[in-house]
Design a protein around this motif. Structure first.
Motif, mmCIF file in Angstrom:
data_model
loop_
_atom_site.group_PDB
_atom_site.id
_atom_site.type_symbol
_atom_site.label_atom_id
_atom_site.label_comp_id
_atom_site.label_asym_id
_atom_site.label_seq_id
_atom_site.Cartn_x
_atom_site.Cartn_y
_atom_site.Cartn_z
ATOM 1 N N LYS A 88 0.858 -1.177 0.000
ATOM 2 C CA LYS A 88 0.000 0.000 0.000
ATOM 3 C C LYS A 88 0.891 1.223 0.000
ATOM 4 C CE LYS A 88 -3.518 2.437 2.752
ATOM 5 N NZ LYS A 88 -4.339 2.377 3.991
ATOM 6 N N ASN A 89 0.784 2.042 -1.051
ATOM 7 C CA ASN A 89 1.644 3.221 -1.199
ATOM 8 C C ASN A 89 3.121 2.845 -1.045
ATOM 9 O OD1 ASN A 89 -0.679 4.818 -1.540
ATOM 10 N ND2 ASN A 89 -0.882 5.064 0.674
ATOM 11 N N ASP A 90 3.498 1.731 -1.679
ATOM 12 C CA ASP A 90 4.878 1.211 -1.725
ATOM 13 C C ASP A 90 5.381 0.654 -0.402
ATOM 14 O OD1 ASP A 90 5.270 1.693 -4.449
ATOM 15 O OD2 ASP A 90 5.836 3.786 -4.074
ATOM 16 N N SER A 123 -10.081 3.406 3.702
ATOM 17 C CA SER A 123 -9.372 4.156 2.671
ATOM 18 C C SER A 123 -9.322 5.614 3.081
ATOM 19 C CB SER A 123 -10.051 3.997 1.309
ATOM 20 O OG SER A 123 -11.409 4.389 1.379
ATOM 21 N N GLN A 126 -6.620 8.860 -1.440
ATOM 22 C CA GLN A 126 -6.195 8.112 -2.627
ATOM 23 C C GLN A 126 -5.020 7.214 -2.237
ATOM 24 O OE1 GLN A 126 -5.596 10.413 -6.276
ATOM 25 N NE2 GLN A 126 -3.735 9.220 -6.715
ATOM 26 N N ASP A 127 -5.176 5.925 -2.405
ATOM 27 C CA ASP A 127 -4.136 4.960 -2.052
ATOM 28 C C ASP A 127 -3.801 4.104 -3.263
ATOM 29 O OD1 ASP A 127 -3.945 5.595 0.770
ATOM 30 O OD2 ASP A 127 -5.903 4.631 1.000
ATOM 31 N N VAL A 128 -2.518 3.806 -3.389
ATOM 32 C CA VAL A 128 -2.044 2.951 -4.477
ATOM 33 C C VAL A 128 -1.708 1.575 -3.898
ATOM 34 C CG1 VAL A 128 -0.306 2.620 -6.264
ATOM 35 C CG2 VAL A 128 -1.113 4.928 -5.727
ATOM 36 N N TYR A 129 -2.392 0.563 -4.392
ATOM 37 C CA TYR A 129 -2.145 -0.814 -3.956
ATOM 38 C C TYR A 129 -1.457 -1.568 -5.088
ATOM 39 C CZ TYR A 129 -5.197 -0.206 0.099
ATOM 40 O OH TYR A 129 -5.757 0.218 1.282
ATOM 41 N N THR A 143 -0.875 -2.920 -10.353
ATOM 42 C CA THR A 143 -1.166 -1.775 -9.485
ATOM 43 C C THR A 143 -2.568 -1.256 -9.729
ATOM 44 O OG1 THR A 143 1.174 -1.139 -9.447
ATOM 45 C CG2 THR A 143 -0.418 0.571 -8.865
ATOM 46 N N VAL A 145 -5.423 2.017 -8.114
ATOM 47 C CA VAL A 145 -5.610 3.195 -7.256
ATOM 48 C C VAL A 145 -7.004 3.119 -6.650
ATOM 49 C CG1 VAL A 145 -5.684 5.717 -7.147
ATOM 50 C CG2 VAL A 145 -4.067 4.568 -8.698
#
Length: 257
Positions: A88-90, A123, A126-129, A143, A145
């Motif tokens: 999650k978010n790197d 959440s 905005q999260d990047v998985y 990936t 979003v």
């Protein structure tokens, strides 16, 4: 080599089991013809060579309301059997990643289709998985979003309880390995109270006292000294007071060579 073994298997099995073999053979054939930049391999080339292909990835974006359960799924086929880890978010999703890392290393002779699902309940903006897939020295990544969705109707009591229902988050859809190998079939589960995991063998019998088969506390099924007679569909069922979920793994024993 493995495809030759599978073709021979269809002639020896009953119609229903042959249908399952044929279903997975089609998948393996399609993959074998699509890897290496879509160049078809020589006819006798072994599927056992190292490869990794993502067969299902999350959508590019999702809108998510906090408190609801969003399921992100990555599905990959590889040799050796792939493992999947979530970020999650790197940053590693620690609770989930611990479970993933508990999987026993796959045999170098194995080939499997691995399905991994991350359950997202919260959440923020905005999260990047990302799912990172490892198979031997090969890696792949997918990936998505996830955006927060505000407003909407209040959650029903049933939806609020939904995260407590059993969810099988790591499993193999199919697994192939050499006869005589010791193999591990994962059945990682989420739920509260902790779900009880029951495995059934390829004849539909509950696995309890088989000297070659043992269900670990973590949910995996260990099969010692894989035999030709083990070919077929094994199933794990996760159950608690809120419900149950079933996952099936088709096992292919193959001759070495």
């Amino acid at each position: 080599m493995y495809l030759v073994v599978l073709f021979a298997a269809t002639a020896l099995l009953g119609s229903s089991r042959s249908a399952n073999v044929n279903k997975h053979m089609r998948l393996l054939t399609e993959l074998d013809n699509s890897i290496d930049n879509n160049v078809a391999p020589p006819k006798r080339q072994s599927v056992a060579r190292r490869f990794l292909t993502i067969t299902q990835r999350p959508n590019a974006t999702y809108a998510h309301s906090s408190g609801e359960v969003l399921e992100l799924t990555c599905d990959a086929v590889g040799a050796p059997a792939p493992s999947i880890h979530w970020f999650k978010n790197d940053a590693p999703v620690y609770e989930y990643d611990v479970e993933s890392n508990e999987l026993i290393d796959s045999n170098p002779t194995s080939l499997a289709r691995t399905i991994s699902t991350l359950l997202v309940t919260r959440s923020g903006g905005q999260d990047v998985y990302s799912c990172l897939i490892n198979s031997g020295a090969k890696t792949a990544r997918a990936t998505t979003v996830v955006y927060s969705k505000y407003g909407g109707t209040p959650l029903s009591e049933r939806v609020k309880l939904f995260p407590l229902e059993p969810r099988i988050v790591v499993t193999y859809e199919m697994y192939l390995d050499v006869i005589g190998s010791n193999i591990v079939l994962p059945c990682r589960v989420k739920g509260h109270p902790r779900p009880h995991v029951t495995w059934r063998d390829n004849k539909g019998a509950v696995i309890k006292r088989d000297p070659r088969m043992k269900v670990l506390r973590s949910g995996e099924l260990v099969i010692s000294s894989l035999r030709w007679s083990d070919m077929g569909e094994f199933s794990c069922q996760a159950t608690n007071i809120f419900g149950s979920q079933l996952a099936k793994t088709f096992v292919y024993p193959a001759k070495a060579g």
